[in-house]
Design a protein around this motif. Structure first.
Motif, short mmCIF file in Angstrom:
data_model
loop_
_atom_site.label_atom_id
_atom_site.label_comp_id
_atom_site.label_asym_id
_atom_site.label_seq_id
_atom_site.Cartn_x
_atom_site.Cartn_y
_atom_site.Cartn_z
N TYR A 1 -4.10 6.95 -3.08
CA TYR A 1 -3.72 5.69 -2.46
C TYR A 1 -3.67 4.59 -3.51
CZ TYR A 1 -5.12 1.23 -0.31
OH TYR A 1 -5.24 -0.09 0.03
N ARG B 1 0.85 -1.19 0.00
CA ARG B 1 0.00 0.00 0.00
C ARG B 1 0.88 1.24 0.00
NH1 ARG B 1 -4.86 -1.81 4.16
NH2 ARG B 1 -5.34 -3.74 3.06
N GLY C 1 -12.36 3.11 3.23
CA GLY C 1 -11.37 3.95 2.59
C GLY C 1 -10.06 3.93 3.36
N GLN C 2 -9.01 4.33 2.68
CA GLN C 2 -7.68 4.29 3.28
C GLN C 2 -7.20 5.65 3.73
OE1 GLN C 2 -5.54 1.74 3.93
NE2 GLN C 2 -7.26 0.40 3.54
N ASN C 3 -8.11 6.59 3.76
CA ASN C 3 -7.70 7.94 4.08
C ASN C 3 -7.46 8.11 5.57
OD1 ASN C 3 -7.35 10.65 4.29
ND2 ASN C 3 -9.34 11.24 3.51
N PHE C 4 -6.22 8.36 5.92
CA PHE C 4 -5.86 8.74 7.29
C PHE C 4 -6.00 10.25 7.35
CE2 PHE C 4 -3.68 4.93 9.10
CZ PHE C 4 -3.72 4.13 7.98
N ARG D 1 -8.24 7.04 11.44
CA ARG D 1 -8.80 6.33 10.30
C ARG D 1 -10.06 5.64 10.79
NH1 ARG D 1 -6.96 0.71 7.86
NH2 ARG D 1 -8.73 0.45 6.47
N TYR E 1 0.59 12.26 0.18
CA TYR E 1 -0.02 13.34 0.95
C TYR E 1 0.68 14.64 0.56
CZ TYR E 1 -2.56 10.35 4.25
OH TYR E 1 -3.44 9.46 4.83
N PHE F 1 -4.52 14.12 2.40
CA PHE F 1 -4.50 12.94 1.55
C PHE F 1 -4.71 13.33 0.09
CE2 PHE F 1 -5.26 8.63 0.37
CZ PHE F 1 -6.35 8.61 -0.49
N TYR G 1 0.80 5.67 -0.34
CA TYR G 1 -0.02 6.86 -0.20
C TYR G 1 0.79 8.10 -0.59
CZ TYR G 1 -2.26 3.65 3.14
OH TYR G 1 -2.84 2.56 3.75
N ILE H 1 0.88 3.60 8.78
CA ILE H 1 1.57 4.08 7.59
C ILE H 1 2.88 4.73 8.01
CG2 ILE H 1 -0.48 4.30 6.16
CD1 ILE H 1 -0.49 7.27 6.70
N GLU I 1 -7.98 5.17 -4.58
CA GLU I 1 -8.65 6.36 -4.06
C GLU I 1 -7.92 7.60 -4.53
OE1 GLU I 1 -9.54 4.65 0.33
OE2 GLU I 1 -9.94 6.79 0.07
#
Lengths: 115, 115
Positions: A48, A31, B100-103, B94, A35, A45, A33, A104, A56
């Motif tokens: 992803y 995974r 969703g993976q949004n932190f 989260r 930002y 964010f 991400y 993360i 996303e």
């Protein structure tokens, strides 16, 4: 175990130019991400990936922004026709899909200054 | 929608004294909660997290945090502050029940430990 690696660490570009940032996640983290962090703010964010699939995207990711992770390993974030408002630190993070998947881990960030 | 509030922009504490950095959150489901620390011009470093289990979680560098569901808070604490703890601290959430993976990160609290 090396951490998340980002390149370049700093980039100064003229308005209207394109820039590309690269992120190498922690080995075997599936995974990834992206930002964005502006001065005095928390990270926001952008997008992803799980393996090579971009699952996303934030509405912050305008059509000038594109991110890829072609082989499910490293990722690139490209900004086309840069604007002064794009000046920020771009942070990459990764997490494992299995072990400790809820945490993360961030890289050192790539600073972008648009002049 | 998920959100995080850090009500204090700045916290000042004398070296050797206990410190608290406050965080409150809002999620529709069950939260995963995190604290990260950021030193100047660096990426974010993971400190600790709450997923399930004991409300008091211990993390790196002697930090701990207490999850309080009724007050929707996750305050970061340390019994005895060090000058080297001076940095920017971010709380993140989260939503466990949102796939969703949004932190989502708070705006950050700057901690200054005075010698």
């Amino acid at each position: 175990d090396t951490g998340v690696s980002q390149d370049p660490r700093h980039k100064i570009t003229k308005r209207g130019q394109n820039v590309t940032f690269r992120c190498d996640p922690i080995s075997e983290h599936n995974r990834l991400y992206w930002y964005r962090q502006t001065l005095g703010q928390g990270p926001e964010f952008l997008t992803y990936f799980q393996n090579e699939a971009q699952l996303e995207k934030s509405r912050l990711l305008s059509d000038r922004f594109s991110a890829e992770r072609p082989k499910g390993s490293f990722s690139t974030l490209e900004i086309q026709r840069t604007e002064q408002g794009d000046s920020a630190m771009y942070l990459c993070a990764s997490s494992s899909g299995i072990k400790d998947r809820n945490t993360i881990y961030f890289g050192e960030g790539s600073w972008l200054t648009v002049v | 929608a998920q959100s995080v509030a850090q009500p204090e922009d700045q916290v000042n504490v004398a070296e050797g004294n206990p410190l608290t950095v406050k965080c409150t959150y809002s999620v529709s489901g069950n939260p995963y909660l995190f604290w990260y620390v950021q030193y100047p011009n660096r990426g974010l470093q993971f400190l600790l997290k709450y997923i399930t289990g004991d409300n008091l979680v211990k993390g790196s560098y002697g930090f701990e945090a207490e999850f309080n569901k009724s007050q929707t808070s996750f305050h970061l604490k340390k019994p005895s502050a060090l000058v080297s703890d001076s940095a920017l601290y971010f709380c993140a959430v989260r939503d466990l029940d949102n796939y969703g993976q949004n932190f989502v990160f708070g705006p950050g609290t700057r901690l200054s430990v005075l010698p």
